[in-house]
Design a protein around this motif. Structure first.
Motif, short mmCIF file in Angstrom:
data_model
loop_
_atom_site.label_atom_id
_atom_site.label_comp_id
_atom_site.label_asym_id
_atom_site.label_seq_id
_atom_site.Cartn_x
_atom_site.Cartn_y
_atom_site.Cartn_z
N GLU A 41 0.81 -1.22 0.00
CA GLU A 41 0.00 0.00 0.00
C GLU A 41 0.85 1.27 0.00
O GLU A 41 0.35 2.35 -0.28
CB GLU A 41 -0.94 0.00 1.21
N MET A 42 2.11 1.15 0.32
CA MET A 42 2.96 2.33 0.37
C MET A 42 3.75 2.55 -0.91
O MET A 42 3.95 3.69 -1.34
CB MET A 42 3.95 2.23 1.53
N ALA A 43 4.26 1.46 -1.48
CA ALA A 43 5.21 1.62 -2.57
C ALA A 43 5.35 0.34 -3.38
O ALA A 43 4.78 -0.69 -3.03
CB ALA A 43 6.57 2.01 -1.99
N SER A 44 6.14 0.46 -4.45
CA SER A 44 6.52 -0.70 -5.24
C SER A 44 8.04 -0.80 -5.23
O SER A 44 8.74 0.22 -5.19
CB SER A 44 6.02 -0.58 -6.68
N LEU A 45 8.52 -2.02 -5.30
CA LEU A 45 9.95 -2.28 -5.34
C LEU A 45 10.26 -3.08 -6.58
O LEU A 45 9.70 -4.17 -6.77
CB LEU A 45 10.40 -3.05 -4.08
N ILE A 46 11.12 -2.51 -7.42
CA ILE A 46 11.54 -3.19 -8.64
C ILE A 46 13.00 -3.58 -8.48
O ILE A 46 13.86 -2.73 -8.26
CB ILE A 46 11.39 -2.25 -9.87
N ILE A 47 13.27 -4.87 -8.59
CA ILE A 47 14.63 -5.38 -8.46
C ILE A 47 15.07 -5.91 -9.82
O ILE A 47 14.34 -6.68 -10.45
CB ILE A 47 14.70 -6.50 -7.40
N THR A 48 16.23 -5.49 -10.27
CA THR A 48 16.72 -5.96 -11.57
C THR A 48 16.98 -7.46 -11.53
O THR A 48 17.19 -8.05 -10.46
CB THR A 48 18.00 -5.22 -11.98
N GLU A 49 17.01 -8.04 -12.71
CA GLU A 49 17.15 -9.49 -12.79
C GLU A 49 18.47 -9.97 -12.18
O GLU A 49 18.53 -11.03 -11.57
CB GLU A 49 17.06 -9.95 -14.25
#
Lengths: 115, 112
Positions: free
Chosen positions: B58-66
């Motif tokens: 609900e606060m944020a998104s986290l995108i982690i590279t492959e």
């Protein structure tokens, strides 16, 4: 969610006296708690790991005789700054990990001013 | 222990998405990426964490590279209350202790 209560939120003491800061986990048991110190405009620096029923583990450079840590129960850890001096003035923050939650929960911090 | 690198500061406009980068090129396979933020004179607040998959709450998104060497925290609609120092942390494990080591973080200022 998990709540960590820290008391007092601020304290002013005279040089040479001792100050005790309490950190309580309100709705969970914490076998391990962490104490941090933060100087103005700097990041948090880990001081020590507080272990319930055993001695605390101090980070390199932190004087264990000056910063006494007691973790006598699963919900309470205390940090006592002994013989405080003006250079000990800082923001002290504790944290704990609730095994049933993600992440670590931090207290609201204690602003210590030594005059 | 894996170290992280973040830009020292970032401005963003209220209502727009804020994308906060973090480099952790030495991360090992079993280390998680955590994000916390600290609003002035308060204790840090947990935001999100992940291992290798992208995460959203609900606060944020986290995108982690492959390759897991970097990640981006996304605040989808920044508000003035999101002004804070944001810390990207790789969790360190030492025996049964899981201590968090904080770097300098990114000071995010959301402007109206």
């Amino acid at each position: 969610g998990a709540v960590v209560s820290q008391h007092p939120s601020w304290v002013i003491c005279k040089s040479g006296t001792s100050v005790k800061i309490e950190c309580r986990s309100l709705d969970f048991q914490a076998t391990t708690m962490f104490w941090y110190r933060q100087f103005p405009k700097q990041s948090l620096m880990l001081m020590a790991t507080s272990n319930e029923g055993s001695k605390a583990t101090y980070e390199q450079g932190v004087e264990k005789d000056k910063f006494l840590i007691n973790h006598a129960s699963l919900t309470l850890s205390t940090l006592t700054v002994t013989s405080a001096h003006p250079e000990d003035s800082s923001f002290y923050i504790c944290s704990a990990r609730d095994p049933g939650s993600v992440g670590y929960t931090f207290g609201s911090g204690t602003r210590l001013t030594v005059v | 222990d894996a170290k992280t690198t973040q830009p020292p500061s970032m401005d963003c406009a209220e209502g727009r998405a804020a994308n906060l980068p973090c480099n952790h090129s030495t991360i090992s396979g079993n280390e998680y990426v955590y994000w916390y933020r600290q609003i002035h004179s308060q204790g840090p607040q947990y935001i999100i964490h992940g291992l290798k998959n992208n995460e959203t709450n609900e606060m944020a998104s986290l995108i982690i590279t492959e390759d897991r060497k970097s990640s981006t925290l996304i605040l989808p609609h920044a508000t003035l209350r999101d002004t804070a120092v944001y810390y990207c942390i790789v969790r360190v494990a030492r025996s049964n202790d899981y201590k968090l080591s904080f770097g300098a973080g990114t000071t995010v200022t959301v402007r109206a």
